[in-house]
Design a protein around this motif. Structure first.
Motif, short mmCIF file in Angstrom:
data_model
loop_
_atom_site.label_atom_id
_atom_site.label_comp_id
_atom_site.label_asym_id
_atom_site.label_seq_id
_atom_site.Cartn_x
_atom_site.Cartn_y
_atom_site.Cartn_z
N GLY B 50 0.82 -1.21 0.00
CA GLY B 50 0.00 0.00 0.00
C GLY B 50 0.85 1.26 0.00
N ILE B 51 2.01 1.19 0.67
CA ILE B 51 2.91 2.34 0.70
C ILE B 51 3.43 2.59 -0.72
CG2 ILE B 51 5.14 3.18 1.56
CD1 ILE B 51 4.49 1.43 4.11
N GLY B 52 3.83 1.50 -1.40
CA GLY B 52 4.27 1.60 -2.79
C GLY B 52 3.18 2.18 -3.68
N LEU B 62 0.15 6.85 3.50
CA LEU B 62 -0.72 6.19 4.49
C LEU B 62 -2.13 6.01 3.94
CD1 LEU B 62 0.02 7.31 8.15
CD2 LEU B 62 0.80 5.33 6.88
N LEU B 63 -2.58 6.90 3.06
CA LEU B 63 -3.90 6.75 2.45
C LEU B 63 -3.93 5.56 1.48
CD1 LEU B 63 -5.06 10.41 1.77
CD2 LEU B 63 -6.00 8.77 3.41
N GLY B 102 4.93 -3.79 -3.25
CA GLY B 102 5.41 -2.50 -2.76
C GLY B 102 6.71 -2.10 -3.46
N VAL B 103 7.62 -3.07 -3.55
CA VAL B 103 8.92 -2.79 -4.18
C VAL B 103 8.72 -2.44 -5.65
CG1 VAL B 103 11.14 -3.79 -4.82
CG2 VAL B 103 10.17 -4.25 -2.56
N VAL B 104 7.87 -3.21 -6.35
CA VAL B 104 7.64 -2.97 -7.78
C VAL B 104 6.97 -1.61 -7.99
CG1 VAL B 104 6.28 -3.73 -9.77
CG2 VAL B 104 7.60 -5.39 -8.42
N PHE B 105 5.95 -1.28 -7.19
CA PHE B 105 5.25 0.00 -7.32
C PHE B 105 6.24 1.16 -7.16
CE2 PHE B 105 1.01 -1.93 -5.78
CZ PHE B 105 0.66 -2.25 -7.08
#
Lengths: 257, 266
Positions: B50-52, B62-63, B102-105
């Protein structure tokens, strides 16, 4: 809202009930009729489907085929008249909860959703604990009680809805012998108000107090009497069975090589 | 310590610690007594996706975490309950997929890579005031839900099968509880980061369990302990000049070990 069940007559009916887990039959062609004030003992080997049968009556498991009627309704609707004492091993002894809260929990299906427990709920919990003689332990954490005392609390949780049928799954597990006799006497006194079905893998535990005995190992061997037929027992246990004198505990002995 | 409060970042950090403690103390009790620590850890790690996503979409990270972690929680719960895949297998798979996403985003996000360290291990000294508002709203949602469904959650935690037999919608209640865990994870990300979240969800609740046999008392105690650990850890990290998230976790861990040893000898 369901209507009140009749005072007399048949309360549970299973007709040609089959249940499969992953294609493997666990229950096969079960026919069973339970009358008001019956005390039915169901014996059979471990894994024979005894707990499964109780869960079918409670509507927790859906049969693959066949029809189940509980107080004239589907099991889901009928179970408001059913008290259930599940198998003992399923509970976490470390759980932070008092005897009082465990018993009150039994009222949840009956009291209003999303509200506090009513005075009637509390009165019923008090009566149920009185019946099993555990009222003085109401503030004790349940995990600190002895096996027999815990079992009494779970019986109170089942009685708190004033059921017309009580289902007991192996109620004598982890209860020592003197306490077992007391529990049987408790069931005996409850019979005035409800029918009782008790499941056990231990024949000797069941024989003295119940009216009728059925043997279950996938199929139900049942004649509506207390007499155990040697053929039925052998068919259910799939081993030679020796019945020793009527009226004293029966024993199942495996034949030695 | 009082002198520190003249800095706005310190005041925000303290407020964030206290706000996170409320949700963490309450929900941690369910995590511990219902023994769903593993799924909670899974939700926390998957939340990294979600952070990504937040970075990729150019919104406040955070949203991005709120819908993502709720989605992860529901997927783990539903796959574990309704398919033939065992729940712990489902958790393990989604745990890693969430982090990988997350890493990919973040890799796909134009511009140079943001500082991920803060999201992984906490960055309580960099909490903006806008986050505090978000934390306040999520706390309110958690508290209202738990007060409304206190009996129901107690019933499914103690004996889920019996709760089903009494006609409670146990699966829906369980999934709702997982969503509350997801929200709590979001609250805790600023404080200790996704990797260390699980310590604060378990240690205060596990400690408070020793002193009471009432769920509600346990929650109150656990909130207090959580507040003590986060603020105490924050203070220690300042005087020892250590990473705040890790210090908070180590401080809680030491408290847990010491009490365990003390209680063993009683």
């Amino acid at each position: 809202m369901t209507t009140m069940p009749p005072e007399n007559g048949e309360i549970v009916r299973l007709e040609d009930v089959w249940l499969h887990f992953d294609g493997v039959p666990v229950l096969e062609a079960i026919y069973l009729s339970i009358q008001q004030h019956d005390f039915l003992g169901i014996i059979g080997p471990n894994g024979g489907g005894k707990s499964t049968l109780l869960k079918v009556i409670l509507g927790l498991l859906e049969p693959t085929r066949g029809e189940v009627t509980v107080f004239g309704h589907t099991p889901e609707q009928g179970r408001r008249y059913v008290g259930y004492v599940p198998q003992f091993s399923l509970f976490d002894r470390d759980f932070p909860i008092s005897v009082w809260d465990v018993v009150l929990m039994g009222r949840m299906g009956h009291s209003k959703r999303f509200s506090r427990y009513s005075d009637e709920d509390k009165r019923c919990a008090e009566n149920a604990l009185e019946t099993v003689e555990m009222l003085k332990f109401r503030n004790t954490r349940i995990g600190t009680l002895s096996g027999g005392q815990q079992q009494r609390v779970f019986i109170a949780r089942a009685l708190v809805t004033e059921p017309r049928l009580l289902l007991l799954d192996e109620p004598m597990t982890s209860v020592d012998s003197p306490m077992q006799t007391e529990l049987y006497e408790l069931f005996e006194s409850l019979r005035a108000h409800m029918a009782i079905v008790m499941v056990s893998h231990d024949i000797s535990a069941i024989s003295i107090y119940v009216d009728t005995v059925a043997c279950l190992n996938r199929k139900l061997y049942y004649h509506g009497t207390k007499e155990l037929l040697t053929e039925d027992l052998e068919a259910a246990y799939q081993c030679p069975v020796e019945l020793i004198a009527h009226g004293v505990p029966h024993r199942v002995l495996k034949e030695h090589e | 310590m009082l002198a520190l409060l003249q800095y706005e970042f310190m005041r925000n950090a303290l407020l964030a610690a206290l706000l996170a403690s409320i949700a963490c103390g309450i929900i941690g009790v369910y995590v511990v007594v219902k023994r769903i620590v593993f799924i909670s850890g899974g939700i926390a790690h998957a939340a990294f996706g979600g952070i990504g996503l937040g970075y990729l979409l150019g919104i406040e990270p955070l949203l991005g975490v709120v819908p993502f972690s709720i989605g992860a929680a529901l997927s783990m719960g539903i796959v574990g309950r309704r398919t033939r895949i065992p729940e712990d297998t489902a958790i393990g798979i989604l745990w890693a997929i969430g982090m990988a996403l997350g890493v990919v985003f973040i890799g796909l996000t134009p511009g140079y890579a943001p500082d991920l360290f803060g999201y992984l291990f906490g960055s309580i000294l960099a909490v903006p005031a806008s986050d505090l508002v978000l934390m306040l709203i999520m706390n309110a949602a958690i508290i209202v839900t738990v007060i409304t469904l206190y009996r129901e959650f107690q019933a499914i935690s103690f004996d889920e099968e019996y709760a089903t037999a009494m006609g409670l919608p146990t699966e829906r209640l369980y999934l709702l509880l997982l969503c509350l865990i997801a929200l709590t994870v979001v609250l805790l990300i600023r404080v200790v980061g996704v990797i260390l979240v699980i310590a604060l969800l378990t240690i205060p609740a596990a400690l408070s369990k020793r002193f009471t046999h009432r769920l509600s008392t346990m929650m109150a105690l656990s909130v207090l302990l959580c507040a003590l650990f986060t603020t105490g850890g924050l203070w220690l990290s300042y005087i020892l000049d250590l990473a705040s998230g890790a210090t908070i976790v180590l401080f809680s861990g030491c408290a847990f070990l010491i009490t365990t040893v003390l209680f063993q000898h009683q």
